[in-house]
Design an enzyme around this catalytic site. Structure first.
Site, mmCIF file in Angstrom:
data_model
loop_
_atom_site.group_PDB
_atom_site.id
_atom_site.type_symbol
_atom_site.label_atom_id
_atom_site.label_comp_id
_atom_site.label_asym_id
_atom_site.label_seq_id
_atom_site.Cartn_x
_atom_site.Cartn_y
_atom_site.Cartn_z
ATOM 1 N N SER A 45 0.867 -1.182 0.000
ATOM 2 C CA SER A 45 0.000 0.000 0.000
ATOM 3 C C SER A 45 0.897 1.223 0.000
ATOM 4 O O SER A 45 2.042 1.157 0.470
ATOM 5 C CB SER A 45 -0.861 0.005 1.271
ATOM 6 O OG SER A 45 -1.397 1.299 1.491
ATOM 7 N N TYR B 117 -1.390 -0.962 10.414
ATOM 8 C CA TYR B 117 -1.560 -1.310 8.993
ATOM 9 C C TYR B 117 -0.378 -0.796 8.178
ATOM 10 O O TYR B 117 0.201 -1.527 7.365
ATOM 11 C CB TYR B 117 -2.876 -0.706 8.482
ATOM 12 C CG TYR B 117 -3.105 -0.911 7.005
ATOM 13 C CD1 TYR B 117 -3.496 -2.150 6.500
ATOM 14 C CD2 TYR B 117 -2.927 0.138 6.095
ATOM 15 C CE1 TYR B 117 -3.701 -2.335 5.145
ATOM 16 C CE2 TYR B 117 -3.139 -0.039 4.743
ATOM 17 C CZ TYR B 117 -3.524 -1.281 4.269
ATOM 18 O OH TYR B 117 -3.718 -1.464 2.927
HETATM 19 P P1 NAD Z 1 -11.476 -6.429 0.064
HETATM 20 O O1 NAD Z 1 -12.038 -6.390 1.453
HETATM 21 O O2 NAD Z 1 -12.368 -6.110 -1.076
HETATM 22 O O3 NAD Z 1 -10.789 -7.836 -0.203
HETATM 23 C C1 NAD Z 1 -10.085 -8.526 0.775
HETATM 24 C C2 NAD Z 1 -10.052 -9.984 0.395
HETATM 25 O O4 NAD Z 1 -9.263 -10.720 1.337
HETATM 26 C C3 NAD Z 1 -11.439 -10.629 0.400
HETATM 27 O O5 NAD Z 1 -11.492 -11.573 -0.654
HETATM 28 C C4 NAD Z 1 -11.472 -11.350 1.755
HETATM 29 O O6 NAD Z 1 -12.371 -12.427 1.738
HETATM 30 C C5 NAD Z 1 -10.028 -11.830 1.819
HETATM 31 N N1 NAD Z 1 -9.532 -12.146 3.152
HETATM 32 C C6 NAD Z 1 -9.681 -11.429 4.302
HETATM 33 N N2 NAD Z 1 -9.057 -12.065 5.317
HETATM 34 C C7 NAD Z 1 -8.496 -13.192 4.779
HETATM 35 C C8 NAD Z 1 -7.719 -14.246 5.326
HETATM 36 N N3 NAD Z 1 -7.398 -14.260 6.631
HETATM 37 N N4 NAD Z 1 -7.329 -15.257 4.497
HETATM 38 C C9 NAD Z 1 -7.660 -15.248 3.173
HETATM 39 N N5 NAD Z 1 -8.388 -14.277 2.613
HETATM 40 C C10 NAD Z 1 -8.807 -13.261 3.414
HETATM 41 O O7 NAD Z 1 -10.221 -5.425 0.127
HETATM 42 P P2 NAD Z 1 -9.286 -4.774 -0.999
HETATM 43 O O8 NAD Z 1 -9.433 -3.314 -0.867
HETATM 44 O O9 NAD Z 1 -9.499 -5.439 -2.303
HETATM 45 O O10 NAD Z 1 -7.841 -5.142 -0.413
HETATM 46 C C11 NAD Z 1 -7.015 -6.142 -0.959
HETATM 47 C C12 NAD Z 1 -5.562 -5.805 -0.638
HETATM 48 O O11 NAD Z 1 -5.232 -4.527 -1.181
HETATM 49 C C13 NAD Z 1 -5.220 -5.729 0.850
HETATM 50 O O12 NAD Z 1 -3.956 -6.317 1.082
HETATM 51 C C14 NAD Z 1 -5.139 -4.236 1.104
HETATM 52 O O13 NAD Z 1 -4.276 -3.923 2.170
HETATM 53 C C15 NAD Z 1 -4.602 -3.741 -0.203
HETATM 54 N N6 NAD Z 1 -4.829 -2.322 -0.473
HETATM 55 C C16 NAD Z 1 -6.088 -1.838 -0.657
HETATM 56 C C17 NAD Z 1 -6.258 -0.480 -0.908
HETATM 57 C C18 NAD Z 1 -7.622 0.127 -1.131
HETATM 58 O O14 NAD Z 1 -7.723 1.374 -1.170
HETATM 59 N N7 NAD Z 1 -8.664 -0.653 -1.292
HETATM 60 C C19 NAD Z 1 -5.153 0.366 -0.960
HETATM 61 C C20 NAD Z 1 -3.882 -0.167 -0.773
HETATM 62 C C21 NAD Z 1 -3.740 -1.516 -0.539
#
Ligand code: NAD
Length: 260
Positions: A155, A168
Site C-alpha cells: 500500500s 496497517y
Molecule cells: P477487500 O475487502 O475487497 O478484499 C479482501 C479480500 O481478502 C477478500 O477476498 C477477503 O475475503 C479476503 N480475506 C480477508 N481475510 C483473509 C484471510 N485471513 N485469508 C484469506 N483471505 C482473506 O479489500 P481490498 O481493498 O481489495 O484489499 C485487498 C488488498 O489490497 C489488501 O492487502 C489491502 O491492504 C490492499 N490495499 C487496498 C487499498 C484500497 O484502497 N482498497 C489500498 C492499498 C492496498
C-alpha cells in the site's frame, strides 16, 4: 497502443492443459478478484481464495475458465499450507503467487491507546505472517517451474506516513522489505515484487466514512485526478508477474498520490 485484454470467456478458448497456474489470496472481492479476472484473461488458470466469503469466492471461480475456489484463512499456517497443497493437488504446478489478502481497522494515528496489542497481532498476523507462510508453502513449487513469480500487495501506506492505522502502515512497510529480502534469497528461480496501491474503490473502502475526505483530496490534487480501480492494480500485478528481469521492486500504483 496496447491491445485490450481478453475477456475470461475468450481466454477459455485458449486455455491449454499446460497453462500457467496462479494462486491469488483474498480474491473473492475487490483487488484480488480483479487480479484473478485479469490473469484468467491471459489464459492463466487461477486458484481463488478467501477466508470467509465462500459464496462470493465460488462465484468468482465459476465465472473463470478452469479456476477453482479454496477456502483458507492464510493467517493460519496449516490453512495456508492446505491452500497451496490444494492448488498442487488440482493442477500439479504453481507459477504465480499473489499475496493480496489483507486486513485493517481504521484507527486515528494520534490515538495510540486504540492501536491495542490485539489489533497489532491481528493485522501483522494476516498481512505479514500470512504473506510469509503462504510464500514459504508455495516456494518449492514456484522454484520448480524455473520462472516462478510472487507479487505481494502492499500500500502507499507502506512508504508514506498515511494509511488507516499505524499497525496497517507498519505491516505494509514490512511487506515491502520482505519483498526485497526474499527476492535476494530465492533468485534466480523465483522473482519477488510488490504493488503498492494508493486509494482504490473496493468493498473495503466504499461507503466508509474515512474514504470520503481522502477520495475528495485524491480527485482534487493527485496528478491523475481520480481514485484507483481494482483493474488498475490488476494490470500492474500482471506486468510484474511477467517482468522477467525485474525482482525486489515495489511499484506504486497510486495515480501519482506520492507526489503531493
Ligand atoms: P477487500 O475487502 O475487497 O478484499 C479482501 C479480500 O481478502 C477478500 O477476498 C477477503 O475475503 C479476503 N480475506 C480477508 N481475510 C483473509 C484471510 N485471513 N485469508 C484469506 N483471505 C482473506 O479489500 P481490498 O481493498 O481489495 O484489499 C485487498 C488488498 O489490497 C489488501 O492487502 C489491502 O491492504 C490492499 N490495499 C487496498 C487499498 C484500497 O484502497 N482498497 C489500498 C492499498 C492496498
Amino acid at each position: 497502443m496496447t491491445a485490450a485484454p481478453d475477456t475470461p470467456a475468450a481466454a477459455a478458448t485458449r486455455i491449454t492443459p499446460d497453462a500457467r497456474v496462479a494462486l491469488v489470496t483474498g480474491s473473492s472481492s475487490g483487488i484480488g478478484e480483479a487480479v484473478a479476472l485479469r490473469l484468467a484473461a491471459e489464459g492463466i488458470r487461477v486458484v481463488v481464495n478467501s477466508a470467509r466469503s465462500v459464496e462470493a469466492g465460488e462465484k468468482v471461480a465459476a465465472a473463470l475458465p478452469d479456476a477453482i475456489y479454496v477456502q483458507a484463512d492464510v493467517s493460519d499456517e496449516a490453512q495456508a499450507r492446505h491452500l497451496v497443497d490444494s492448488a498442487i493437488a488440482h493442477y500439479g504446478r504453481l507459477d504465480i503467487l499473489v499475496n493480496n489478502a489483507g486486513v485493517s481497522r481504521p484507527v486515528p494515528h494520534a490515538d495510540l491507546a486504540a492501536a491495542t496489542p490485539e489489533l497489532w497481532r491481528e493485522i501483522l498476523g494476516l498481512n505479514v505472517i500470512g504473506t510469509w507462510q503462504t510464500t514459504v508453502a508455495a516456494m518449492p513449487h514456484l522454484a520448480r517451474t524455473g520462472g516462478g513469480s510472487v507479487v505481494n500487495i502492499s500500500s502507499i501506506a507502506g512508504s508514506r506516513p498515511a494509511g488507516s492505522s499505524i499497525p496497517y502502515a507498519v505491516s505494509k512497510a514490512a511487506i515491502e522489505h520482505m519483498t526485497r529480502l526474499l527476492a535476494n534469497a530465492v533468485g534466480p528461480e523465483v522473482r519477488v515484487n510488490a504493488v503498492a496501491p494508493g486509494l482504490v474503490e473496493t468493498p473495503w473502502t466504499q461507503g466508509k466514512d474515512f474514504f470520503v475526505p481522502i477520495a475528495q483530496k485524491v480527485r482534487e490534487s493527485t496528478p491523475l485526478r481520480r481514485v484507483g480501480r481494482p483493474e488498475d492494480v490488476a494490470e500492474a500485478v500482471l506486468g510484474l508477474a511477467d517482468a522477467a528481469y525485474t525482482t525486489g521492486q515495489v511499484l506504486l500504483v497510486d495515480g501519482g498520490a506520492h507526489l503531493i
